[in-house]
Design a protein around this motif. Structure first.
Motif, PDB file in Angstrom:
ATOM      1  N   LYS A 111      56.150 -15.986  15.802  1.00  0.00           N
ATOM      2  CA  LYS A 111      55.918 -16.719  17.036  1.00  0.00           C
ATOM      3  C   LYS A 111      57.129 -17.567  17.416  1.00  0.00           C
ATOM      4  O   LYS A 111      57.434 -17.735  18.602  1.00  0.00           O
ATOM      5  N   HIS A 153      35.379 -17.936  17.868  1.00  0.00           N
ATOM      6  CA  HIS A 153      35.825 -19.226  17.355  1.00  0.00           C
ATOM      7  C   HIS A 153      35.865 -19.145  15.834  1.00  0.00           C
ATOM      8  O   HIS A 153      34.832 -19.002  15.187  1.00  0.00           O
ATOM      9  N   ILE A 200      40.958 -19.989  17.947  1.00  0.00           N
ATOM     10  CA  ILE A 200      40.304 -18.954  18.752  1.00  0.00           C
ATOM     11  C   ILE A 200      41.013 -17.643  18.464  1.00  0.00           C
ATOM     12  O   ILE A 200      42.236 -17.556  18.563  1.00  0.00           O
ATOM     13  N   CYS A 201      40.262 -16.647  18.063  1.00  0.00           N
ATOM     14  CA  CYS A 201      40.859 -15.346  17.765  1.00  0.00           C
ATOM     15  C   CYS A 201      41.351 -14.706  19.065  1.00  0.00           C
ATOM     16  O   CYS A 201      40.631 -14.665  20.058  1.00  0.00           O
ATOM     17  N   ILE A 202      42.605 -14.231  19.061  1.00  0.00           N
ATOM     18  CA  ILE A 202      43.165 -13.630  20.276  1.00  0.00           C
ATOM     19  C   ILE A 202      43.317 -12.119  20.155  1.00  0.00           C
ATOM     20  O   ILE A 202      43.960 -11.488  20.990  1.00  0.00           O
ATOM     21  N   VAL A 203      42.715 -11.539  19.127  1.00  0.00           N
ATOM     22  CA  VAL A 203      42.923 -10.110  18.912  1.00  0.00           C
ATOM     23  C   VAL A 203      42.195  -9.263  19.958  1.00  0.00           C
ATOM     24  O   VAL A 203      42.671  -8.223  20.369  1.00  0.00           O
ATOM     25  N   CYS A 204      41.032  -9.725  20.415  1.00  0.00           N
ATOM     26  CA  CYS A 204      40.350  -8.968  21.456  1.00  0.00           C
ATOM     27  C   CYS A 204      39.705  -9.950  22.437  1.00  0.00           C
ATOM     28  O   CYS A 204      39.616 -11.145  22.155  1.00  0.00           O
ATOM     29  N   PRO A 205      39.246  -9.453  23.607  1.00  0.00           N
ATOM     30  CA  PRO A 205      38.769 -10.354  24.659  1.00  0.00           C
ATOM     31  C   PRO A 205      37.552 -11.200  24.267  1.00  0.00           C
ATOM     32  O   PRO A 205      37.225 -12.157  24.950  1.00  0.00           O
ATOM     33  N   ARG A 206      36.890 -10.860  23.161  1.00  0.00           N
ATOM     34  CA  ARG A 206      35.703 -11.603  22.796  1.00  0.00           C
ATOM     35  C   ARG A 206      36.014 -13.067  22.465  1.00  0.00           C
ATOM     36  O   ARG A 206      35.212 -13.957  22.719  1.00  0.00           O
ATOM     37  N   GLY A 207      37.189 -13.313  21.884  1.00  0.00           N
ATOM     38  CA  GLY A 207      37.626 -14.693  21.649  1.00  0.00           C
ATOM     39  C   GLY A 207      36.751 -15.477  20.698  1.00  0.00           C
ATOM     40  O   GLY A 207      36.323 -16.598  21.001  1.00  0.00           O
ATOM     41  N   ARG A 216      39.293  -7.755  11.818  1.00  0.00           N
ATOM     42  CA  ARG A 216      40.585  -8.078  12.417  1.00  0.00           C
ATOM     43  C   ARG A 216      40.718  -9.580  12.647  1.00  0.00           C
ATOM     44  O   ARG A 216      41.808 -10.139  12.603  1.00  0.00           O
ATOM     45  N   ARG A 272      53.396 -12.550  17.249  1.00  0.00           N
ATOM     46  CA  ARG A 272      52.940 -12.021  18.543  1.00  0.00           C
ATOM     47  C   ARG A 272      53.748 -10.763  18.864  1.00  0.00           C
ATOM     48  O   ARG A 272      54.927 -10.686  18.528  1.00  0.00           O
ATOM     49  N   THR A 273      53.103  -9.842  19.583  1.00  0.00           N
ATOM     50  CA  THR A 273      53.858  -8.745  20.194  1.00  0.00           C
ATOM     51  C   THR A 273      54.485  -9.303  21.463  1.00  0.00           C
ATOM     52  O   THR A 273      53.801  -9.985  22.217  1.00  0.00           O
TER      53      THR A 273
END
Ligand SMILES: Cc1cc2nc3c(=O)[nH]c(=O)nc-3n(C[C@H](O)[C@H](O)[C@H](O)COP(=O)(O)OP(=O)(O)OC[C@H]3O[C@@H](n4cnc5c(N)ncnc54)[C@H](O)[C@@H]3O)c2cc1C
Ligand code: SF4
Lengths: 120, 422
Positions: free
Chosen positions: A72, A14, A5-12, A32, A46-47
């Motif tokens: 990570k 797959h 699941i992409c975690i770059v933006c809230p859309r998430g 991205r 991760r930041t």
């Protein structure tokens, strides 16, 4: 083929990442996501956001973040590196709090200006 | 003096509304905030992920708030912090109590309500068990850890999988606590997928879906929390109990808009949003009183709060500079299949410039969905979505030309693509 699941933006989105064919990514809605899919399998980063003890400030904690993503595997260690540190207000937005966190090359920087406590 | 605009609440909603009103030409603006500084809840949300829509970069909460505080400081907007608004009258008189200014009543030509939300508590959801110390709402714990510098406990169970609970699972872990479980009564997580991944999975914190807390044990301090599986009617299933030895229970079970002032002024409320009923320009049932941000309806993304609040600020400026809303027909926006609420609830097409944004939430998640807007049974617009979920607010833009043609009411519904009503 790996599913993420992409975690770059809230859309998430797959994502499907083909780890046998040059990490080709599908299922992403933007570039991205493709970049994330690849790094997440090769070298996940991760930041880190946390806080540091702050003397004489409006609040006793000042929020900080790493100025770039760190591996990570270093997440907990990076947060722990702040434990022994005390900064003194006033703090400027973006002020460097700790350099080269756990040898990652990233620095912890302040994410707000912390004014000194008003004299009582 | 009568202010052009008085903004109640200095969170992202109040900040954006005040800045937009200033840019639209209002010169006598007062912003009132009860906390000691501006920024609202964002000051305690130290994680990143804010601002991707608005600034096209990933900011932390304090950084996002900081940009607007900076912008506001370049305007002539008067700010009163440490000042709590106590009452609002229908005549737009605002009663307030300030640490420095004492009790004051200020009058304004327009008012923007931007008071945000508070958290639902244990009392609000009725968990059985004793009443020991060690039970916190996730947001209260967030403030303790991130601003005040206290760790509320060392062994933690989290009830509710909303974003604030997920964020706190990670936060408590990084501060050295052990998070034993995140427990969610619904069969799907309440928060965003990205937060399940980066707050629970990254730290190997188990998520129990279709489970709830059925007992809290302990005399002075929480000692154990009992978690049970629930059936499809959310009733606990006997024999499925798991006991966690812990000293802390965090509740992340939803937000309630802070609308005491709104109700006091006699403004019409919507039971579905727990906010005021609003028109297309975020005006409430009292002309010249507007509402935006979390006090109008609960938002998950601060970027949407900003966009909505700028709209409210511009609308207040129009009200003061050009006079009240134009007359003409009023369309009632109704909730159809799988839609739990809409904002706005009323649209006056004459007042819409190019298009009108309608925000809403679905009741149930779905894939390959279609949003259908009908006017008195006639379809007037359709929008496709790959997926919809109750945790993600939807927004559609209705062009003025369509609204001008509509009559009576609009119904928004969401159904599977190509399907008919179920
Ligand atoms: C604990 C918590 C955590 C959250 N975490 C996230 C997150 O991680 N990401 C995200 O996108 N969103 C998050 N949200 C949602 C977030 O609230 C919104 O995105 C946004 O902050 C809402 O802005 P607002 O200005 O409407 O409300 P707030 O930020 O709540 O601001 C309202 C302000 O009004 C003031 N106020 C209220 N009543 C009065 C009064 N009577 N007199 C004077 N001042 C008053 C309050 O003190 C406050 O400063 C979170 C919300 C909560 C409650
Ligand atoms: S692929 Fe792009 S749109 Fe999808 S979640 Fe990732 S960043 Fe967001």
């Amino acid at each position: 083929m790996k599913e993420l699941i992409c975690i770059v933006c809230p859309r998430g989105c797959h994502l499907h990442v083909d780890d046998e064919n040059g990490y080709a990514v599908s299922g992403n809605s933007c570039p991205r996501g493709a970049a994330y899919g690849k790094t997440e399998l090769i070298n996940p980063t991760r930041t880190v956001t946390s806080t540091v003890r702050c003397e004489n400030g409006l609040y006793p904690r000042c929020p900080v973040k790493t100025d770039r993503a760190v591996p990570k595997a270093l997440l907990r260690e990076a947060a722990r590196a702040l434990d022994g540190i005390t900064v003194k207000a006033p703090i400027k937005l973006g002020q460097v709090i700790l350099e080269d966190v756990c040898g990652s090359g990233a620095s912890f920087i302040a994410t707000r200006a912390m004014p000194a406590k008003a004299p009582a | 003096m009568v202010y052009d605009l008085l903004v109640i609440g200095g969170g992202p909603a109040g900040l954006a509304a005040a800045c937009a009103a200033w840019e639209s030409g209002l010169k006598h603006i007062l912003l009132v905030e009860r906390d000691r500084e501006l920024g609202g809840i964002l000051n305690q949300c130290i994680h990143n992920g804010f601002g991707l829509h608005h600034f096209h970069e990933e900011l932390t909460g304090p950084e996002y708030a900081g940009r607007f505080i900076e912008q506001l400081s370049k305007t002539g907007v008067e700010v009163r912090t440490d000042t709590m608004v106590l009452a609002l009258t229908p005549e737009r008189e605002v009663h307030m109590m300030g640490a420095k200014t004492g009790y004051r009543v200020e009058r304004a030509k327009s008012v923007i309500l931007a008071m945000g939300c508070r958290e639902r508590t244990r009392g609000a959801i009725g968990i059985p068990g004793t009443r020991p110390a060690g039970i916190f709402t996730a947001g209260a714990a967030q403030r303790y850890v991130n601003m005040e510098g206290f760790l509320p406990g060392r062994r933690v169970v989290i009830l509710g999988s909303g974003d604030i609970g997920l964020i706190m699972a990670r936060r408590m872990t990084l501060e050295g606590a052990k998070v034993l479980a995140c427990v969610e009564v619904m069969p799907h997580p309440g928060g965003l997928n990205r937060n399940i991944v980066q707050c629970l999975n990254d730290y190997e914190i188990p998520l129990y879906l279709s489970h709830t807390v059925t007992d809290i044990r302990g005399r002075d301090r929480v000692e154990q929390v009992v978690v049970s599986k629930v059936d499809e009617h959310r009733n606990p299933i006997p024999g499925t109990e798991m006991v966690f030895d812990c000293d802390t229970l965090l509740l992340s079970v939803g937000l309630i808009p802070e609308n005491e002032l709104t109700r006091m002024a006699g403004i019409e409320m919507d039971r579905r949003t727990n906010g005021a009923v609003v028109y297309e320009n975020l005006e409430t049932s009292i002309p010249g009183v507007f509402t935006c941000g979390n006090v109008a309806h609960v938002h998950d993304l601060v970027d949407y709060v900003t966009a909505e609040s700028e709209e409210a600020g511009r609308a207040a400026a129009r009200y003061v500079l050009e006079g009240g809303a134009k007359g003409g027909p009023v369309l009632e926006v109704k909730t159809g299949e799988n839609v739990s609420y809409t904002v706005p609830q009323h649209i006056r097409p004459q007042n819409v410039e190019n298009r009108c944004n309608v925000f809403f939430r679905v009741r149930e998640a779905g894939q390959e969905s279609e949003i259908l807007v009908e006017s008195e049974g006639t379809p007037i617009a359709r929008f496709a979505r790959d997926h919809v979920a109750p945790g993600e607010m939807e927004c559609i833009a209705l062009p003025k030309v369509l609204l001008d043609k509509a009559a009576g009411s609009l119904t928004v519904s969401v159904r599977a693509k190509g399907g008919t009503a179920q």
